[in-house]
Write an enzyme that holds these catalytic residues in place. Structure first.
Site, mmCIF file in Angstrom:
data_model
loop_
_atom_site.group_PDB
_atom_site.id
_atom_site.type_symbol
_atom_site.label_atom_id
_atom_site.label_comp_id
_atom_site.label_asym_id
_atom_site.label_seq_id
_atom_site.Cartn_x
_atom_site.Cartn_y
_atom_site.Cartn_z
ATOM 1 C CG ASP A 184 23.436 32.144 -14.557
ATOM 2 O OD1 ASP A 184 24.492 31.611 -14.920
ATOM 3 O OD2 ASP A 184 23.387 33.264 -14.070
ATOM 4 C CG ASP B 8 23.719 40.459 -11.526
ATOM 5 O OD1 ASP B 8 22.728 40.340 -12.278
ATOM 6 O OD2 ASP B 8 24.341 39.476 -11.074
#
Length: 884
Positions: A482, A72
């Site tokens: 993350d 992404d």
């Protein structure tokens, strides 16, 4: 488990907004290009293997072992079968086009396998200043040509796991279709992707919006057209395929068809309503169009779902959902057909976050299903698979969950799944953190367990927020989005675990004490829990500190030069300081909330700050700050600055923004005044590394525009002259978060990226470390041996060897005997041999010298059987060491 990927809605914002401004750069008139020195660098990743969401995997239908993956925010990759690894394809994307590292869709040409296409663009709202594009390659992604689009694409927008939105006509491969977001409809190219035009006859541009009230434009965008698929049986080679199906983000009108090669379109009759069509996969052998539906766009959300089969011959719709709709708490998305056995179809419950994702498999076209795991007696599970994550051990997250959760998880955000069209036993699927796969998938059907392993080597997809390279210990410490961050003791190997205790979802800043690199601090984001952690062993192990009242995010942090105190500027609270390890914090005065903080690398009581154009200085350990009289600094907060090790008050500051003050500044008087370097037009990062041979001042590194060229630059003469060290093939989009040289290896630099992981480069003229000296030290020694992690059959240990004598060592060789037959599997910061139960660890080139009173550390992973007791004795050469 890891929902924080949604924060990468601002991660091209990722490192950028931490400094107060996105990396969106407005176009400007080109500056004259000055002659620049250049150096040839070798670039590679500090290995993490994965780390982010993989929403798409595509196999070529004509050539075996040709596959692609899209991410992404981190580009696209091609599978390399000989090494079973992924090769990055979009490293040439430059600073101004950083949005093109977000890949909306991929298509590989089954007529001409050398051709591959990528639809690129990261955000459809204002966060990405540029329009999308379709990239085309005739050499499998080694080089690209670009067709600009008149609208934006959203590789990191909601709904990005749907697709594929880009498709090649399998009969006439010069024809391609692209489903667009934001109400822009369906687009077509008839010249192999060189030009594109809107299909005016297509009736429905979609209408699904995740959150109409989102004023940022992120969740309020129309998710548009989700996928395009061709019925290749309705065409012949060289003629356009007659029947085409298109999935639209519209819960009432989700599937459309053309039977005249895209001239006219109609809604397919009888279709189910109330759901979004995430995937549409056609089995032309049996005449079945399979569609995976969810009530939400994903990749995080989805509470209900269904699977349907459409008969292309009769027009009959059949609900083939593997579980009743009432029993779903997730949507379906991942969808694939076994091309060797087309009656075999698989699907994923992509949004089943707890206790795990689910994978379903049918061998009778969806009439009956089995699933990857099921309950025996709750909360106990029976799995059809085993998982081996030894190649990426951090995928366990260091967790020890209670049933029915397990670690490692089967996955989450599992929107990409593909069975190899040439091999029924090989399947790959993407998760929010990696690519998993198996090479014995058909064992599922025989009732025996199949094995799932990471198939992700070479695919590096972390957003890097901060980097540090201490003068001793591990060569690299990272702060990542993350996955928190890692301590790299060997850049070529995957670290065994991310930072734990606590596990931050994203680490926003870290620092070490310059004169005591064993003392490290990190701060970050966590849904509930502390936002600061400390280490006293160079980041190998951690313990949590306490938060001041009101803290909501990590912010920035600085460690005193001797590790005696810390200054923290968290989100949600003002700047604070503490002595010791953060058991209590006191508010700092004279400095505004949100300031960026750093420490002097010599004076432990001196700290610095910056906010909105003003530089601040504290000389009392961060208790009080005073605004500097320095003028001419950037007015915004897109600034990074660092103090030079070894010299008090030597500060470099980089930052600014287009249309305003922008560049690189230097202070030699502790920030009282700054001088702007006239030869640097724009600079966004600054870092230091080992001085060049013959130089006394440390090497400078920056991501900057110098001489009209955007790139990564090095200076060995305090900024008087600069050498561009990257090239046009190695640009990695946006590199404005952090940079640091290596204090031990001249020419080595670590570069942050926003989605391509940690890049490090070595100069061709450094010569590298010399040959290992003869390890024959004399004098006393002491050893500490600690098992830092242990699991069934395996463990990790750290060893610290201290020179307790009076003379320096020019090399060392440490040996020990394992008492229960343990074996070393890999070692970092040392070379090793093992004969029977005896292990000998020897220095590598850069850590051969150990001064009297100093220590050297190395670590390893190993295997054990019955038990794992520590070695009782250690020898340095032929001398016994004291064991601590």
């Amino acid at each position: 488990m890891r929902r924080t990927r949604i924060l990468t809605a601002v991660l091209a914002l990722a490192a950028g907004l931490l400094a107060g401004t996105p990396p969106a750069l407005a176009a400007e008139a080109p500056r004259p290009t000055a002659a620049l020195a250049a150096d040839t660098y070798t670039w590679q990743n500090a290995r993490v293997d994965g780390g982010g969401f993989v929403p798409g995997i595509v196999f070529n239908r004509k050539e075996a072992n040709l596959a692609y993956a899209r991410t992404d925010i981190g580009g696209a990759y091609r599978w390399q079968q000989s090494t079973k690894s992924w090769t990055p394809l979009l490293d040439s994307v430059g600073w101004d086009d950083w949005g093109h590292t977000g890949v909306v869709s991929l298509a590989t040409d089954s007529v001409d396998p050398d051709r591959v296409y990528a639809a690129v663009g990261t955000y459809t709202n204002s966060w990405d200043p540029g329009n999308g594009a379709v990239l085309r390659s005739a050499d499998r992604g080694a080089s690209w040509q670009k067709a600009a689009l008149p609208f934006k694409l959203g590789g990191n927008m909601p709904g990005r796991g749907m697709g594929e939105r880009l498709a090649i006509d399998p009969n006439r491969n010069s024809v391609l279709y692209l489903g667009a977001p934001s109400g822009n409809g369906l687009w077509r190219s008839t010249d192999s992707g060189a030009t594109w035009s809107k299909v005016a006859s297509f009736p429905n541009p979609g209408n699904y919006i995740q959150d109409p009230g989102d004023t940022s434009g992120y969740a309020s965008d129309n998710q548009g057209i989700a996928w395009v698929t061709f019925d290749e049986s309705t065409g012949a080679a060289g003629s356009a395929t007659r029947t085409i199906y298109v999935g639209v983000a519209d819960k009432e009108n989700a599937v459309y068809r053309s039977t005249d090669a895209g001239a006219t379109w109609s809604r397919v009759a009888g279709q189910p309503t109330g759901y979004l069509p995430h995937k549409g996969v056609l089995d032309t052998v049996n005449g079945h169009l399979y569609i995976a539906y969810s009530d939400k766009g994903g990749p995080y959300d989805g509470g209900k779902g269904q699977l349907w089969r459409y008969s292309t011959a009769t027009g009959t719709w059949t609900d083939i959902s593997p579980v009743a709709e009432a029993d779903t708490y997730y949507g379906f998305s991942g969808l694939t057909v076994d091309r060797q056995n087309p009656g075999t179809v698989m699907a994923t419950a992509y949004s089943s976050w707890w206790p795990d994702t689910q994978i379903f498999r049918s061998t009778d076209s969806g009439a009956t299903w089995t699933q990857a795991w099921e309950y025996t007696s709750y909360p106990n599970r029976s799995n059809r698979y085993t998982m081996d994550v030894s190649s990426s051990p951090w995928l366990t997250w260091g967790a020890n969950p209670s049933p029915p959760e397990q670690t490692p998880k089967l996955g989450w955000m599992t929107e990409a799944m593909e069975i190899d069209p040439f091999d029924s036993d090989r399947m790959m699927y993407g998760t929010g953190a990696t690519i998993y796969g198996t090479e014995d998938l058909t064992d599922w059907d025989s009732g025996s367990q199949f094995t799932i392993t990471p198939m992700v080597r070479g695919l590096e997809e972390t957003a890097v927020l901060d980097l540090a390279s201490p003068p001793s210990g591990a060569p690299l410490l990272s702060a990542l989005g993350d996955v928190g961050g890692f301590r790299h003791t060997d850049l070529t190997k995957v670290p065994p675990m991310m930072y734990t205790q606590p596990n931050f979802t994203s680490t926003t800043s870290l620092d070490f004490a310059e004169s005591d690199p064993n003392t490290v601090v990190r701060v970050g984001n966590l849904d509930s829990g502390p936002h600061v952690a400390f280490s006293t062993d160079n980041g190998a192990n951690w313990f949590a500190g306490s938060d001041p009242s009101g803290v909501s995010g990590g912010g920035t942090v600085a460690a005193a030069a001797d590790g005696s105190r810390f200054v923290w500027s968290p989100e949600g609270a003002g700047v604070h300081h503490t002595t010791g390890f953060g058991s209590s914090w006191s508010a700092s005065s004279g400095i505004p909330a949100g300031a960026i903080v750093e420490s002097d690398r010599v004076d432990p009581r001196t700290f610095y700050g910056f906010k909105s154009g003003t530089f601040y200085v504290s000389t009392d350990g961060g208790a009080t700050f005073t605004a500097s009289a320095a003028t001419g600094l950037p007015g915004g907060d897109s600034v990074r600055f660092k103090a030079l090790p070894g010299t008090k008050g030597d500060i470099w500051l980089a930052g600014g923004e287009e249309g305003g003050t922008y560049g690189l500044w230097h202070s030699t008087n502790g920030g009282t005044s700054f001088t702007k370097l006239a030869n640097v037009a724009e600079a966004d990062t600054i870092g230091f590394g080992k001085a060049a041979p013959g130089a006394s001042y440390q090497t400078l590194y920056t991501s900057a525009e110098i001489g009209g060229v955007r790139g990564v630059f090095r200076s060995t003469d305090q900024g008087t002259s600069w050498t561009r060290i990257n090239d046009d093939a190695h640009q990695w989009g946006w590199t404005g978060a952090a940079i640091t040289g290596d204090p031990r290896v001249y020419g080595r630099v670590y570069v942050s990226t926003n989605g391509r992981g940690i890049i490090y480069g070595d100069t061709s003229d450094s010569g590298g470390p010399g040959p290992d000296p003869d390890p024959d030290p004399t004098g006393a020694c002491a050893v500490t041996y600690a098992v830092t992690n242990q699991w069934s059959g395996g463990f990790q240990a750290d060893v610290r060897l201290t020179n307790t004598g009076t003379t320096a060592w020019s090399g060392w060789s440490l040996s020990w005997t394992f008492p229960q037959g343990q074996t070393v599997s890999q070692m970092w910061n040392a070379d090793h041999t093992q004969t029977g139960t005896t292990v000998t660890a020897r220095n590598v080139g850069w850590n051969a010298g150990v001064a009297a009173g100093s220590s050297v550390s190395f670590g390893f992973t190993g295997n054990w059987n019955q038990s794992n007791p520590k070695p009782a004795a250690f020898k340095l050469g032929d001398q016994n060491c004291t064991v601590g």
